[in-house]
Design a protein around this motif. Structure first.
Motif, PDB file in Angstrom:
ATOM      1  N   ARG A 109      20.776  22.714  23.602  1.00  0.00           N
ATOM      2  CA  ARG A 109      19.439  23.082  24.569  1.00  0.00           C
ATOM      3  C   ARG A 109      18.401  23.463  23.402  1.00  0.00           C
ATOM      4  O   ARG A 109      17.184  23.055  23.436  1.00  0.00           O
ATOM      5  CB  ARG A 109      19.511  24.265  25.430  1.00  0.00           C
ATOM      6  N   HIS A 110      18.827  24.173  22.249  1.00  0.00           N
ATOM      7  CA  HIS A 110      17.678  24.474  21.179  1.00  0.00           C
ATOM      8  C   HIS A 110      17.351  23.119  20.674  1.00  0.00           C
ATOM      9  O   HIS A 110      16.038  23.089  20.309  1.00  0.00           O
ATOM     10  CB  HIS A 110      18.590  25.327  20.370  1.00  0.00           C
ATOM     11  N   HIS A 111      18.234  22.301  20.079  1.00  0.00           N
ATOM     12  CA  HIS A 111      17.853  20.935  19.537  1.00  0.00           C
ATOM     13  C   HIS A 111      16.820  20.048  20.566  1.00  0.00           C
ATOM     14  O   HIS A 111      15.729  19.590  20.078  1.00  0.00           O
ATOM     15  CB  HIS A 111      19.285  20.206  19.350  1.00  0.00           C
ATOM     16  N   VAL A 112      17.221  20.033  21.703  1.00  0.00           N
ATOM     17  CA  VAL A 112      16.561  19.296  22.681  1.00  0.00           C
ATOM     18  C   VAL A 112      14.930  19.843  22.642  1.00  0.00           C
ATOM     19  O   VAL A 112      14.037  19.138  22.897  1.00  0.00           O
ATOM     20  CB  VAL A 112      17.161  19.235  24.190  1.00  0.00           C
ATOM     21  N   GLU A 113      14.823  21.321  22.878  1.00  0.00           N
ATOM     22  CA  GLU A 113      13.720  21.733  22.913  1.00  0.00           C
ATOM     23  C   GLU A 113      12.728  21.616  21.827  1.00  0.00           C
ATOM     24  O   GLU A 113      11.730  21.258  21.960  1.00  0.00           O
ATOM     25  CB  GLU A 113      13.887  23.390  23.170  1.00  0.00           C
ATOM     26  N   GLU A 114      13.476  21.720  20.441  1.00  0.00           N
ATOM     27  CA  GLU A 114      12.766  21.148  19.235  1.00  0.00           C
ATOM     28  C   GLU A 114      12.146  19.923  19.232  1.00  0.00           C
ATOM     29  O   GLU A 114      11.006  19.549  18.836  1.00  0.00           O
ATOM     30  CB  GLU A 114      13.469  21.787  17.986  1.00  0.00           C
ATOM     31  N   GLU A 115      13.159  18.940  19.772  1.00  0.00           N
ATOM     32  CA  GLU A 115      12.643  17.576  19.631  1.00  0.00           C
ATOM     33  C   GLU A 115      11.335  17.513  20.758  1.00  0.00           C
ATOM     34  O   GLU A 115      10.179  16.909  20.142  1.00  0.00           O
ATOM     35  CB  GLU A 115      13.807  16.690  20.305  1.00  0.00           C
ATOM     36  N   GLU A 116      11.441  18.095  21.764  1.00  0.00           N
ATOM     37  CA  GLU A 116      10.328  17.692  22.868  1.00  0.00           C
ATOM     38  C   GLU A 116       9.076  18.395  22.691  1.00  0.00           C
ATOM     39  O   GLU A 116       8.260  18.052  22.807  1.00  0.00           O
ATOM     40  CB  GLU A 116      11.001  18.099  24.253  1.00  0.00           C
TER      41      GLU A 116
END
Ligand SMILES: [Fe+2]
Ligand SMILES: [Fe+2]
Length: 189
Positions: A109-116
């Motif tokens: 979730r943290h990774h996806v948030e940073e990507e988006e």
């Protein structure tokens, strides 16, 4: 399809699986196994197309700030793949299983948030709509031949991820097809 739209769709599909997992009860071992196997497959394919095509295209674009974020992305993928490889072999009833999935969900979730939130806006500035459409088409096609299992120790940058990714993906598909047999061999159920 635009590359960013495609990746966001993947993120949404994985998030739906995370929610499904969080809704399972303590004794739903079969359902946990099914969901985690889907998470393993979807995240493996998603990480592969980002590493084979999306991240390299960003580096090609020459945006240094975006390129730096892809390096962090590769490290986060590496850690996630290591956990996925462990989960592939672990029985859902094992006392470490839920904890591993919980930590995986938090970090993805943290990774996806940073990507988006951080990466995608830079990519929108660095690449044209036409380039992003073409990249999206290529990534869509690459999904069909991407590895479906995690390979934390395999190369994650071109050209070696493309070279070793193709034969690995073929083996993955055989193993995924024979998952029940493999599951018994691994004694994970
Ligand atoms: Fe990613
Ligand atoms: Fe992603």
């Amino acid at each position: 399809m635009n590359a960013l739209t495609l990746l966001k769709q993947d993120h949404g599909n994985v998030e739906a699986l995370f929610k499904r997992y969080e809704a399972t009860g303590p004794d739903d071992a079969d359902e946990k196994r099914r969901i985690v196997d889907l998470i393993i497959e979807q995240l493996s394919v998603h990480a592969a197309i980002e590493e084979q095509l999306f991240y390299p295209a960003i580096r090609e674009s020459g945006r240094e700030d975006a390129a730096k974020l892809t390096l962090e992305g590769l490290e986060e993928h590496h850690v996630a793949k290591a956990t996925l490889a462990e989960l592939e072999k672990l029985a859902p009833a094992h006392e470490r299983f839920d904890a591993k999935v919980t930590v995986l969900i938090e970090s993805v979730r943290h990774h996806v948030e940073e990507e988006e939130r951080d990466l995608f806006p830079l990519v929108r500035e660095a690449m044209s709509g036409k380039d992003l459409d073409e990249l999206g088409e290529t990534m869509e096609k690459a999904k069909a031949t991407a590895p479906t299992r995690p390979h934390p120790m395999m190369p994650d940058t071109p050209p070696w991820n493309l070279i070793v990714g193709a034969p690995a993906a073929m083996v993955d598909r055989v193993i995924t097809t024979a998952r029940d047999v493999v599951g018994k061999a691994l004694n994970r159920t």
